[in-house]
Enzyme design. Sequence first.
Site, PDB file in Angstrom:
ATOM      1  N   GLU A 151       0.811  -1.223   0.000  1.00 14.66           N
ATOM      2  CA  GLU A 151       0.000   0.000   0.000  1.00 14.66           C
ATOM      3  C   GLU A 151       0.846   1.275   0.000  1.00 14.66           C
ATOM      4  OE1 GLU A 151      -4.034   0.049   1.592  1.00 14.66           O
ATOM      5  OE2 GLU A 151      -3.118   1.045   3.317  1.00 14.66           O
ATOM      6  N   LYS A 188       0.814   4.504   1.369  1.00 14.00           N
ATOM      7  CA  LYS A 188       0.102   5.065   2.524  1.00 14.00           C
ATOM      8  C   LYS A 188       1.015   6.091   3.177  1.00 14.00           C
ATOM      9  CE  LYS A 188      -2.442   3.291   6.564  1.00 14.00           C
ATOM     10  NZ  LYS A 188      -2.819   2.092   7.324  1.00 14.00           N
ATOM     11  N   ASN A 220     -10.266  -7.249   7.737  1.00  7.11           N
ATOM     12  CA  ASN A 220      -9.430  -6.224   8.352  1.00  7.11           C
ATOM     13  C   ASN A 220      -9.205  -6.549   9.830  1.00  7.11           C
ATOM     14  OD1 ASN A 220      -8.000  -3.897   8.949  1.00  7.11           O
ATOM     15  ND2 ASN A 220      -9.296  -2.617   7.640  1.00  7.11           N
ATOM     16  N   GLU A 266      -5.848  -8.267   6.136  1.00  3.95           N
ATOM     17  CA  GLU A 266      -5.464  -6.858   6.063  1.00  3.95           C
ATOM     18  C   GLU A 266      -5.088  -6.278   7.419  1.00  3.95           C
ATOM     19  OE1 GLU A 266      -9.250  -5.933   3.100  1.00  3.95           O
ATOM     20  OE2 GLU A 266      -8.518  -4.377   4.433  1.00  3.95           O
TER      21      GLU A 266
HETATM   22  O1  LIG Z   1      -4.924   2.779   9.015  1.00  6.14           O
HETATM   23  C1  LIG Z   1      -5.739   3.402   9.729  1.00  6.14           C
HETATM   24  O2  LIG Z   1      -5.404   4.020  10.761  1.00  6.14           O
HETATM   25  C2  LIG Z   1      -7.186   3.467   9.342  1.00  6.14           C
HETATM   26  C3  LIG Z   1      -8.054   4.211  10.130  1.00  6.14           C
HETATM   27  C4  LIG Z   1      -9.384   4.326   9.786  1.00  6.14           C
HETATM   28  C5  LIG Z   1      -9.865   3.711   8.650  1.00  6.14           C
HETATM   29  C6  LIG Z   1      -9.003   2.968   7.849  1.00  6.14           C
HETATM   30  C7  LIG Z   1      -7.674   2.835   8.186  1.00  6.14           C
HETATM   31  N1  LIG Z   1      -6.811   2.111   7.414  1.00  6.14           N
HETATM   32  C8  LIG Z   1      -7.184   1.507   6.202  1.00  6.14           C
HETATM   33  C9  LIG Z   1      -6.621   0.171   6.008  1.00  6.14           C
HETATM   34  O3  LIG Z   1      -7.397  -0.750   5.848  1.00  6.14           O
HETATM   35  C10 LIG Z   1      -5.149  -0.025   5.987  1.00  6.14           C
HETATM   36  O4  LIG Z   1      -4.572   1.057   5.308  1.00  6.14           O
HETATM   37  C11 LIG Z   1      -4.627  -1.273   5.335  1.00  6.14           C
HETATM   38  O5  LIG Z   1      -5.328  -2.408   5.685  1.00  6.14           O
HETATM   39  C12 LIG Z   1      -3.134  -1.452   5.708  1.00  6.14           C
HETATM   40  O6  LIG Z   1      -3.012  -1.495   7.114  1.00  6.14           O
HETATM   41  P1  LIG Z   1      -1.585  -1.352   7.812  1.00  6.14           P
HETATM   42  O7  LIG Z   1      -0.656  -2.329   7.194  1.00  6.14           O
HETATM   43  O8  LIG Z   1      -1.820  -1.640   9.253  1.00  6.14           O
HETATM   44  O9  LIG Z   1      -1.147   0.050   7.559  1.00  6.14           O
END
Ligand SMILES: O=C(O)c1ccccc1NCC(=O)[C@H](O)[C@H](O)COP(=O)(O)O
Length: 262
Positions: free
Chosen positions: A58, A60, A188, A221
């Site tokens: 991702e 991000k 998730n 996720e």
């Molecule tokens: O990542 C957050 O804090 C979040 C908060 C509120 C709504 C959605 C959010 N994230 C979206 C996602 O689903 C993640 O970006 C994705 O699954 C990757 O997660 P990570 O590896 O823990 O960054």
Amino acid sequence: MSVLSAPDLKRVPGVLGRIVELRAGDYVDADPALGEARAGARRFEGALAVPDLSLIAEVKRASPSEGAIAPLDPADAARAYAAGGAAAISVLTEPRYFDGNRGALLEVVAVTDLPALRKDFVVHPAMLREAADWGASAALLMVSVLHEHTGEYLGAAHHLGLDALVEVHDERELDIALEAGARIIGVNNRDLTTLKIDLSVSPRLIRRAREAGFTGVLVAESGYRTPQDIAAVRGLADAVLVGSSLAGSGDLSRAARDLMTP
Ligand SMILES: O=C(O)c1ccccc1NCC(=O)[C@H](O)[C@H](O)COP(=O)(O)O
């Protein structure tokens, strides 16, 4: 296709509720028409439906959980993730909490052949039309936001030639995704109302989906930081979606490869 119903966003609590309320405001005057049906290449689904565990990496740059993560250049990040073995790229396009935008998705689509997922908080059909116009192969649909309208939005995504990652966090949402006819279900580990991560959620719901006879693609996720974390879903999930730990690593290609090496 007939005009889609608007989801009742007052039912969405916590941080997620605030995000979707603002996103709905962004699209309040948008045209809900989907236009002509487009052919679906099913590239996102195809990239994940392979014997090995696939990585969706991702782009991000920020999040409600972590604040600023890293000032990633989307094109550089996509190239690095591709070099690191990713099967698909997820691109946040939500601007306020995730520092995403349309340009990030366009850049990713321009520099890599990997299928791209538009990662946003779909609350209006125009967001799906945009995803298709911008070259995404797939869009995220969240059952926690769309509830009983999930099936309508799934039909709209398919009408536009998009795959849909239908995201769930508990048993009730999984049942809605299955009933809606999802072909790709993402579980998730993050509770989006409290932001708490529980890595036992994905294995539990993935097992339940398979026990219910689901034969499509299953994605684990959020919250994956180490190869040991990933080990818990090997042999269960088809793919893992990872953002923060890769994006904040400083060496995206190496981090992607290291994370996925058993
Ligand atoms: O990542 C957050 O804090 C979040 C908060 C509120 C709504 C959605 C959010 N994230 C979206 C996602 O689903 C993640 O970006 C994705 O699954 C990757 O997660 P990570 O590896 O823990 O960054």
